[in-house]
Scaffold this active site. Structure first.
Site, short mmCIF file in Angstrom:
data_model
loop_
_atom_site.label_atom_id
_atom_site.label_comp_id
_atom_site.label_asym_id
_atom_site.label_seq_id
_atom_site.Cartn_x
_atom_site.Cartn_y
_atom_site.Cartn_z
N ASP A 155 0.83 -1.21 0.00
CA ASP A 155 0.00 0.00 0.00
C ASP A 155 0.87 1.26 0.00
O ASP A 155 0.34 2.37 -0.09
CB ASP A 155 -0.99 0.00 1.16
N ASP A 162 -0.82 -6.24 -0.29
CA ASP A 162 -1.32 -5.68 0.96
C ASP A 162 -2.84 -5.65 0.99
O ASP A 162 -3.48 -5.36 -0.03
CB ASP A 162 -0.81 -4.24 1.13
N LYS A 207 -0.77 -9.57 2.71
CA LYS A 207 -0.13 -9.03 3.91
C LYS A 207 -1.09 -8.11 4.62
O LYS A 207 -1.83 -7.37 3.98
CB LYS A 207 1.15 -8.27 3.56
N GLU A 216 9.09 -3.61 10.98
CA GLU A 216 9.44 -2.29 10.45
C GLU A 216 9.81 -1.33 11.56
O GLU A 216 9.09 -1.22 12.57
CB GLU A 216 8.28 -1.70 9.64
#
Length: 307
Positions: free
Chosen positions: A86, A125, A155, A224
């Site tokens: 995204d 995503d 995801k 992340e």
């Protein structure tokens, strides 16, 4: 999630027929090589291959892609996993964040990436608002990405809070890559993009999130903007691969947004980004040269003209 050993991958059954010489990244590898990056394949990479790489201790790269042409370049380069992220909201569609990305946009661009590739596992995503209502909503939208776009996995963001969604998708036969730590869809709640997992309480929560998505059946998890030491601990603790982005060297895999990696992004890029090319400068230079030749009357030349 069941651990898959290297002996269980289909490569040992299928061999390497038909794959040699398709691209420079695979041609130099010996027959029977099972490595994700550059390994000779006659089929798409699957989640079984991802599990086998973890068992072997192999590291592997992942890049984002949003169109067929760019995806084909990365596929030919041997990148084994492509993420239709995204992040397209920021670097492809002109939004200020990932939040506005819709299912229609994600489905359209995911299908393009699938059409542009032959080998890579394509992961798409689930955008903001596509799974937060609960497992049934998540299944409906993930099914759309699998059926209409042809992706091999999806995801979604969130640890413990997304475990029920992950479990239902996996039970339905849809492989799931989880995403914890800094989750960009939560930018409004975070008030920006801060590093996650600093401090004992935050670190313990991230570990709980990692175990929750593994127990729910995720085949891998993106970490992340997580301190490297914590990411290393998560990687040692889990039997599924970790994919780092700003999470240090010890993760099983690394991912970057391709426009950051290749120098297409305008302005400042995150600290964790290394730019391996300067495509924005090169593309701008080509456009200026074309324009100057048009204005000066030197293009099209005789060799570009029909008579």
């Amino acid at each position: 999630m069941t651990q898959i050993s290297p002996a269980q991958t289909q490569d040992e059954q299928q061999g390497t027929q038909g794959a040699q010489g398709r691209n420079p990244g695979t041609a130099a590898k010996p027959a029977g090589d099972k490595s994700l990056y550059g390994g000779v394949r006659s089929r798409r990479v699957t989640v079984r291959d991802i599990a086998a790489a973890k068992a072997r201790g192999d590291k592997w790269p992942m890049l984002t892609a949003y169109d067929a042409m760019t995806a084909s370049v990365f596929d030919e380069a041997g990148i084994p996993v492509l993420l239709v992220g995204d992040s397209m909201g920021n670097c492809h569609l002109g939004y200020e964040s990932t939040v506005p990305v819709t299912m229609d946009e994600m489905t359209l661009l995911s299908a393009a990436v699938v059409r542009g590739t032959e080998r890579a596992l394509v992961v798409a995503d689930l955008p903001f608002g596509a799974y937060q209502e609960g497992p049934v909503q998540a299944l409906r939208n993930a099914t759309r990405l699998v059926k209409e776009a042809g992706v091999g996995a999806v995801k979604l963001e969130g640890g413990e809070r997304s475990a029920d969604q992950i479990k239902l998708l996996v039970d339905a036969g849809i492989p799931v890559m989880a995403h914890i730590g800094l989750t960009p869809q939560s930018v409004n709640a975070f008030g920006g993009y801060p590093v996650q997992g600093r401090g004992e309480e935050a670190a313990q929560q991230l570990l709980r999130d990692a175990k929750a998505v593994q127990d729910a059946g995720a085949f891998s998890v993106v970490l992340e903007a997580v301190p490297a030491e914590l990411a290393a601990e998560v990687t040692r603790t889990l039997h599924i691969p970790t994919v780092g982005i700003g999470a240090g060297l010890d993760c099983d895999a690394q991912v970057l947004v391709w426009t950051d990696m290749a120098g297409m992004t305008k302005g400042r890029v995150p600290r964790f980004v290394k730019q391996y090319a300067q495509l924005r400068e090169a593309l701008g230079g080509a456009a200026k040269e074309f324009a100057e030749e048009v204005v000066s009357g030197t293009f099209p030349a005789a060799e570009h003209t029909f008579h």
